[in-house]
Write a protein that holds these residues in place. Structure first.
Motif, mmCIF file in Angstrom:
data_model
loop_
_atom_site.group_PDB
_atom_site.id
_atom_site.type_symbol
_atom_site.label_atom_id
_atom_site.label_comp_id
_atom_site.label_asym_id
_atom_site.label_seq_id
_atom_site.Cartn_x
_atom_site.Cartn_y
_atom_site.Cartn_z
ATOM 1 N N ARG A 162 0.845 -1.205 0.000
ATOM 2 C CA ARG A 162 0.000 0.000 0.000
ATOM 3 C C ARG A 162 0.884 1.260 0.000
ATOM 4 O O ARG A 162 0.642 2.207 -0.748
ATOM 5 C CB ARG A 162 -0.893 -0.036 1.248
ATOM 6 C CG ARG A 162 -1.728 1.192 1.485
ATOM 7 C CD ARG A 162 -3.051 1.136 0.734
ATOM 8 N NE ARG A 162 -3.779 2.401 0.887
ATOM 9 C CZ ARG A 162 -4.060 3.232 -0.089
ATOM 10 N NH1 ARG A 162 -3.716 2.949 -1.323
ATOM 11 N NH2 ARG A 162 -4.725 4.348 0.132
ATOM 12 N N ILE A 166 1.195 4.233 -2.874
ATOM 13 C CA ILE A 166 1.051 5.679 -2.606
ATOM 14 C C ILE A 166 2.299 6.423 -3.078
ATOM 15 O O ILE A 166 2.212 7.477 -3.714
ATOM 16 C CB ILE A 166 0.794 5.931 -1.095
ATOM 17 C CG1 ILE A 166 -0.579 5.389 -0.704
ATOM 18 C CG2 ILE A 166 0.936 7.406 -0.741
ATOM 19 C CD1 ILE A 166 -0.816 5.272 0.805
ATOM 20 N N TYR A 167 3.452 5.865 -2.797
ATOM 21 C CA TYR A 167 4.705 6.529 -3.185
ATOM 22 C C TYR A 167 4.918 6.488 -4.694
ATOM 23 O O TYR A 167 5.447 7.433 -5.276
ATOM 24 C CB TYR A 167 5.891 5.886 -2.437
ATOM 25 C CG TYR A 167 6.096 6.510 -1.081
ATOM 26 C CD1 TYR A 167 5.202 6.277 -0.033
ATOM 27 C CD2 TYR A 167 7.163 7.359 -0.836
ATOM 28 C CE1 TYR A 167 5.371 6.859 1.203
ATOM 29 C CE2 TYR A 167 7.344 7.950 0.403
ATOM 30 C CZ TYR A 167 6.442 7.696 1.421
ATOM 31 O OH TYR A 167 6.610 8.296 2.638
ATOM 32 N N ARG A 169 2.621 6.590 -6.861
ATOM 33 C CA ARG A 169 1.732 7.642 -7.371
ATOM 34 C C ARG A 169 2.391 9.016 -7.193
ATOM 35 O O ARG A 169 2.336 9.861 -8.090
ATOM 36 C CB ARG A 169 0.386 7.593 -6.609
ATOM 37 C CG ARG A 169 -0.604 8.676 -6.983
ATOM 38 C CD ARG A 169 -1.147 8.500 -8.383
ATOM 39 N NE ARG A 169 -2.079 9.550 -8.745
ATOM 40 C CZ ARG A 169 -2.253 10.021 -9.973
ATOM 41 N NH1 ARG A 169 -1.571 9.500 -10.989
ATOM 42 N NH2 ARG A 169 -3.117 10.978 -10.225
ATOM 43 N N ASN A 170 3.032 9.206 -6.033
ATOM 44 C CA ASN A 170 3.710 10.474 -5.766
ATOM 45 C C ASN A 170 4.832 10.711 -6.787
ATOM 46 O O ASN A 170 4.964 11.814 -7.335
ATOM 47 C CB ASN A 170 4.277 10.456 -4.340
ATOM 48 C CG ASN A 170 4.679 11.833 -3.873
ATOM 49 O OD1 ASN A 170 5.861 12.169 -3.866
ATOM 50 N ND2 ASN A 170 3.713 12.663 -3.504
ATOM 51 N N LYS A 205 2.353 11.692 2.408
ATOM 52 C CA LYS A 205 2.429 11.428 0.968
ATOM 53 C C LYS A 205 1.053 11.369 0.304
ATOM 54 O O LYS A 205 0.890 11.838 -0.824
ATOM 55 C CB LYS A 205 3.181 10.127 0.703
ATOM 56 C CG LYS A 205 4.688 10.289 0.689
ATOM 57 C CD LYS A 205 5.185 11.102 -0.498
ATOM 58 C CE LYS A 205 6.684 11.131 -0.614
ATOM 59 N NZ LYS A 205 7.406 11.757 0.497
ATOM 60 N N GLN A 206 0.095 10.806 0.994
ATOM 61 C CA GLN A 206 -1.226 10.706 0.371
ATOM 62 C C GLN A 206 -1.817 12.111 0.178
ATOM 63 O O GLN A 206 -2.378 12.421 -0.863
ATOM 64 C CB GLN A 206 -2.141 9.872 1.255
ATOM 65 C CG GLN A 206 -2.982 8.940 0.435
ATOM 66 C CD GLN A 206 -3.664 7.881 1.271
ATOM 67 O OE1 GLN A 206 -3.314 7.640 2.420
ATOM 68 N NE2 GLN A 206 -4.657 7.235 0.677
ATOM 69 N N ASN A 209 -0.074 13.777 -2.611
ATOM 70 C CA ASN A 209 -0.582 13.376 -3.927
ATOM 71 C C ASN A 209 -1.750 14.267 -4.331
ATOM 72 O O ASN A 209 -1.862 14.694 -5.486
ATOM 73 C CB ASN A 209 -1.020 11.909 -3.908
ATOM 74 C CG ASN A 209 0.173 10.962 -3.889
ATOM 75 O OD1 ASN A 209 1.299 11.384 -4.146
ATOM 76 N ND2 ASN A 209 -0.066 9.699 -3.572
#
Lengths: 373, 406
Positions: A162, A166-167, A169-170, A205-206, A209
């Motif tokens: 997970r 997220i990372y 996506r970043n 991070k989320q 994003n």
């Protein structure tokens, strides 16, 4: 509504307060680290908040010099000075990577005077093959277990995957921001782009994003910016004195690409699982981060060459921090190779946030003058 | 500074000088020639087992400093944009390469066929060897082992990784040179290396005697044998000769100074000033000897080498020593050894060119002072770039320190 860029700038400029507020809201422990080679996902998956440590320049070094020599990098000295003065009070611990010697051996000083609950180190490989990546994954496993002991919670494969998602996506969104600068008239400046990257060292991070998505939308609605004449790539280690970025762009150049720790090196790598589990994927991904201490001149040249071509760079500005021996060592050969291959002008400046910008301004101005001829 | 008084030096220094001359001569004529590093380097034994002649640019930088050539070489390197912040070993060697000295010390170094590197020293060395690869375009074989920040809990996977790295390096060397490194040859080299290490450890014990049989410069010379000749019969024979002579000196009560003259036993922390080794003569004139240094005691010869387990022994060597491990580990040893060697004062060199041995030195000195209540002196200088050395400033501090010692 506050623009994404304003939020990002604020997060960088007031990082301590922002982090303190975040901690109050989320209750999550915070782990500091140096350099883009530490797989943050591991910390994130442990339900901790990773923070890339950079000093605040407004504070002068007063206590740090009793521990670290003045011939070490001033950023690190300032960081340590601010740690022992309690300026990073939001932290619960730190992970120190094997990198330059000043950072690597700060581990010992940190451990002895440990102002926080958690301290660990991580050996980052200096070459990129199956054996060193396997070892790096084993190091991550060890650090992961120590983090589990610290939090009392298991880092599951699910939470790691997970975090990687997220990372990834970043990283993808930051690449999109950087891609905007390929345009003849980039809709976003180099300084704005570096704020986008550096705010990711502070903000969850989320949430980051979401900010990046907002930034991309906002930038797409901007009126066309005037085309600047000279397209520069900036190369160095931790080029975190943002006055420099501002100064360069105020002189008529556009920083369209970078090869710095607090810029592209923080997100250019990809983390892709290839059947050997998430730790191996992290090890493989982060082993590719091209910091000066773990990267040969040939590998660095490959990295920079792609940037020069893709971003149609007219000149390269090497901003090498005083006492950053790895970058200092790479600079002569990398500079020569760039000149030979691309025939574009380059210039090297020695930077130190403790110095005034006036002498550097003269040099950069002269360089931009050369680009104009 | 007063000139060094003529004192009777141990005779083995002449044998070591001859071995050094032979090493440099062989480096000019024998092939294949590889450049390699001195620090906890497992590829030394591998290279000798493979029939490779070695040259050590790091040692060459020391030689250049002792011959007062390092300053001009550093200057040349700086004109090639290697700044003064970078290690003066590297600048000395690169300056020698880029310059055009008709008469370099020891006749210079011949062009290598191969570059052998380990990561057990520092990033500078990685960058240095990378620069040499750029200059010569020769293959670079690289053993990338980790730092051991917590030596008391060395994980097994560190050893396994180091073994695989060494195996990989051997396979590369075999491929590049078209040779095969026989198991028994490697085993023999490791056995010989182990014999030299064992003798070295016994030699260090002899330094506890009063009066002290050797000074730091003698011990520094003997290091050449331990490091450069590791894995050779020549190295074992010479190390045994050094040991026997020193043992005899101890038995006869002969020291660098007589028992009456020896007033203080000091510890030198970090690398000496290679361009100013005469400084130890000055100390002797003041009744001071240096029975040990972290540089001679904790970096090399710290691992038992077992010929029946050559790869594991080499892996442990690669992971051992002060350059690899934590300062805390050294502080504990220092506190013990200061007592064992009857040391009553510490001179710490905060070495601008060696971050590995210098980061944390403020803490080390403070702990020693507080725990053992002995005086300490901190000198800010450089091991090879003699332009950094300031006679007036350094000597003023040393004189004040000696006055305090009484």
């Amino acid at each position: 509504m506050v623009s994404a860029l304003d939020r990002m700038i604020d997060s960088v400029r007031r990082s301590r307060e922002v982090l303190q507020d975040t901690k109050k809201k989320t209750g999550r422990g915070m782990i500091g680290y140096f350099h883009p080679v530490v797989p943050e996902e591991l910390i994130y998956a442990a339900e901790l908040h990773p923070v890339r440590l950079y000093p605040h320049f407004a504070d002068s070094i007063t206590r740090g010099d009793a521990y670290l020599q003045t011939y070490l990098c001033s950023y690190l000295r300032a960081d340590w000075d601010q740690v022992i003065k309690g300026k990073h009070a939001y932290l619960d611990g730190a992970i120190i990577p094997r990198s330059c010697e000043a950072v690597t051996f700060l581990y010992q000083t940190w451990r002895r005077h440990n102002p926080f609950k958690f301290i660990d180190y991580i050996n980052v490989p200096w070459k990129r093959d199956d054996n060193t990546i396997r070892f790096f994954a084993e190091e991550l496993e060890r650090v992961g277990k120590n983090l589990e002991k610290f939090t009392g919670k298991e880092i599951s494969e699910y939470s790691l995957r997970r975090a990687i998602e997220i990372y990834n996506r970043n990283r993808e969104l930051l690449r999109k921001v950087y891609s905007l600068r390929k345009a003849d008239a980039p809709p976003i400046s180099g300084l704005e782009s570096i704020y986008a990257v550096m705010s990711s060292f502070v903000v969850d991070k989320q949430e980051h994003n979401g900010l990046l998505e907002q930034l991309l939308t906002e930038v797409s609605q901007r009126p066309e910016r005037p085309e600047k004449k000279f397209r520069l790539l900036i190369s160095g280690g931790c080029v975190i004195d943002l006055r420099l970025w501002e100064m360069v762009e105020s002189l008529g150049a556009e920083i369209v690409a970078d090869d710095v720790n607090n810029g592209s090196r923080s997100f250019w790598h990809k983390v892709v699982e290839a059947g050997k589990g998430p730790l191996e994927a992290l090890a493989r991904g982060y082993a590719m981060v091209p910091c000066a201490f773990n990267t040969s001149v040939a590998e660095r040249f490959d990295y920079v060459s792609k940037m020069i071509t893709e971003y149609q760079v007219d000149g390269v500005l090497f901003a090498v921090n005083r006492n950053c021996e790895s970058e200092e060592f790479v600079y002569p050969d990398l500079d020569r190779k760039i000149r030979e291959r691309f025939g574009i002008p380059t210039v090297g400046i020695e930077t130190d946030y403790l110095m005034g910008l006036a002498p550097l301004r003269n040099r950069v101005e002269a360089f931009i003058g050369i680009l104009g001829n | 500074m007063a000139e060094k008084e003529k004192r009777e030096r141990p005779g083995f220094n002449k044998d070591i000088a001859a071995a050094i001359r032979k090493h440099y001569k062989d480096g000019q004529s024998k092939r294949p020639l590889a450049y390699t590093l001195m620090s906890s380097n497992p590829l030394i034994e591998v290279a000798y087992a493979a029939g490779i002649q070695l040259a050590f640019p790091e040692n060459y930088a020391c030689v250049c400093a002792a011959r007062h050539a390092s300053g001009k070489y550093c200057e040349t390197a700086e004109t090639y944009r290697y700044p003064q912040d970078t290690c003066s070993y590297c600048r000395t060697h690169l300056g020698y390469l880029y310059g055009s000295d008709d008469n370099p010390p020891m006749g210079g170094l011949a062009e290598p066929d191969l570059l052998l590197m380990t990561s057990s020293a520092c990033t500078h060395y990685f960058k240095w060897w990378d620069a040499l690869r750029e200059i010569y375009g020769k293959p670079l074989v690289f053993v990338n082992t980790p730092r051991v920040m917590e030596p008391l809990s060395l994980p097994d996977y560190y050893i396994d990784h180091a073994i695989r790295e060494i195996q990989g390096a051997m396979a590369e060397i075999e491929k590049i040179l078209g040779i095969e490194i026989a198991e028994d040859t490697l085993s023999r080299a490791v056995t010989l290396s182990g014999e030299a290490v064992d003798t070295w450890q016994e030699l260090l014990e002899l330094q506890k005697a009063v009066p002290c049989p050797m000074d730091l410069s003698d011990l520094g010379n003997a290091l050449f044998v331990l490091i450069v000749l590791a894995g050779t019969q020549e190295g074992v024979d010479l190390m045994k000769k050094i040991y026997e002579e020193t043992r005899q000196r101890v038995n006869e009560g002969r020291g660098i100074l007589s028992k009456d003259e020896e007033r203080h036993r000091l510890l030198w922390l970090n690398i000496p000033f290679w361009y100013k080794l005469g400084i130890f003569g000055y100390f002797e004139d003041q009744g001071c000897v240096f029975p040990f240094s972290d540089y001679t005691q904790y970096i090399w010869g710290t691992t038992t080498m077992d010929g029946s387990k050559p790869l594991e022994s080499l892996a442990r060597k690669a992971l051992s020593g002060e350059l690899n491990t934590s300062l805390d580990d050294q502080i504990d040893k220092l506190l013990n050894d200061i007592k064992a060697y009857k040391v009553d004062g510490v001179i710490a060199h905060s070495n601008r060119s060696c971050r590995v041995l210098s980061v944390g030195v403020f803490d080390a000195v403070k702990i020693i002072r507080e725990e053992l209540n002995i005086p300490t002196l901190l000198l800010d200088c450089d091991h090879t770039d003699e332009r950094v050395y300031s006679e007036a400033a350094i000597m003023q501090r040393i004189e004040a320190f000696l006055e305090m010692l009484g």
